[in-house]
Design a protein around this motif. Structure first.
Motif, PDB file in Angstrom:
ATOM      1  N   LEU A 153       0.809  -1.223   0.000  1.00 33.94           N
ATOM      2  CA  LEU A 153       0.000   0.000   0.000  1.00 33.94           C
ATOM      3  C   LEU A 153       0.843   1.275   0.000  1.00 33.94           C
ATOM      4  O   LEU A 153       0.287   2.375  -0.027  1.00 33.94           O
ATOM      5  N   GLU A 154       2.155   1.145   0.025  1.00 33.74           N
ATOM      6  CA  GLU A 154       3.012   2.327   0.143  1.00 33.74           C
ATOM      7  C   GLU A 154       2.867   3.304  -1.013  1.00 33.74           C
ATOM      8  O   GLU A 154       3.056   4.502  -0.830  1.00 33.74           O
ATOM      9  N   ASP A 155       2.540   2.825  -2.187  1.00 33.21           N
ATOM     10  CA  ASP A 155       2.388   3.720  -3.343  1.00 33.21           C
ATOM     11  C   ASP A 155       0.997   4.332  -3.424  1.00 33.21           C
ATOM     12  O   ASP A 155       0.746   5.204  -4.252  1.00 33.21           O
ATOM     13  N   GLU A 156       0.088   3.876  -2.579  1.00 29.53           N
ATOM     14  CA  GLU A 156      -1.263   4.434  -2.550  1.00 29.53           C
ATOM     15  C   GLU A 156      -1.311   5.540  -1.502  1.00 29.53           C
ATOM     16  O   GLU A 156      -0.526   5.571  -0.573  1.00 29.53           O
ATOM     17  N   ARG A 157      -2.267   6.442  -1.651  1.00 27.05           N
ATOM     18  CA  ARG A 157      -2.420   7.505  -0.643  1.00 27.05           C
ATOM     19  C   ARG A 157      -3.425   7.021   0.400  1.00 27.05           C
ATOM     20  O   ARG A 157      -4.626   7.204   0.256  1.00 27.05           O
ATOM     21  N   VAL A 158      -2.907   6.389   1.439  1.00 23.13           N
ATOM     22  CA  VAL A 158      -3.725   5.939   2.562  1.00 23.13           C
ATOM     23  C   VAL A 158      -3.859   7.148   3.480  1.00 23.13           C
ATOM     24  O   VAL A 158      -2.850   7.630   4.019  1.00 23.13           O
TER      25      VAL A 158
END
Length: 189
Positions: A56-61
């Protein structure tokens, strides 16, 4: 790291989710003794962070983005963690894991607060994690404050002259350490 002239911004993370956490109380008290020109902001969003997942690091959580944005504008970071099973709390380790791949933590001046002086294992583990992540521990600013079993909240800490003075002294030392890091980081190699 914030490089503009003006108010010094310090982010504070508690490694405890407990409502009456000594760690959170110490950070809240620290924010209340901050002198003019210094803003200590206690980050409450640590409870909203999902479990670390590198996928999930490349997603904007959103909760992660909020933490990274807060750290990105901070001049320094204060961490207070309880000791669980001779280590740092899972919630704090999770927050730090979310920060590993970003640039926000690299070169960040760090102050560690221990609210249970007999709990040394968590502090050692926390030091290892922070150094591995390229944070700069301002050793003179790190301290233990004997709160375990005291029932003191932030107000109680501030009303205790000795603890109040201890917080002010170490915050001033940390601000000096942040300034020294700024000078050191601005020097050409």
């Amino acid at each position: 790291m914030n490089t503009y002239k003006g108010k010094m911004k310090i982010l504070a993370l508690s490694g405890s989710l407990r409502e009456k956490s000594y760690n959170k109380a110490a950070l809240e008290a620290l924010s209340l003794v901050a002198p003019e020109g210094v803003d200590v902001s206690v980050f409450d969003g640590i409870r909203d962070l999902p479990l670390f997942n590198p996928d999930l690091e490349d997603e904007r959580v959103l909760p992660v983005a909020i933490l990274k944005d807060a750290l990105g504008v901070a001049d320094g970071l204060v961490i207070a963690s309880p000791e669980y099973a001779h280590g740092i709390s899972g919630v704090l380790k999770n927050a730090l894991d979310w920060l590993v791949s970003g640039e926000e933590f690299v070169g960040m001046p760090i102050m560690l607060i221990n609210t249970s002086p007999r709990a040394t294992h968590a502090q050692e583990a926390l030091r290892e994690v922070v150094v591995t992540m390229s944070g700069i521990i301002v050793e003179r600013a790190c301290f233990s404050i004997p709160l375990l079993g005291s029932s003191l909240d932030a107000t109680g800490i501030l009303n205790n002259a000795e603890l109040h003075a201890l917080l002010k002294l170490h915050l001033r030392t940390f601000c000096e350490g942040i300034q020294a890091c700024r000078v050191s980081q601005s020097q050409p190699e």
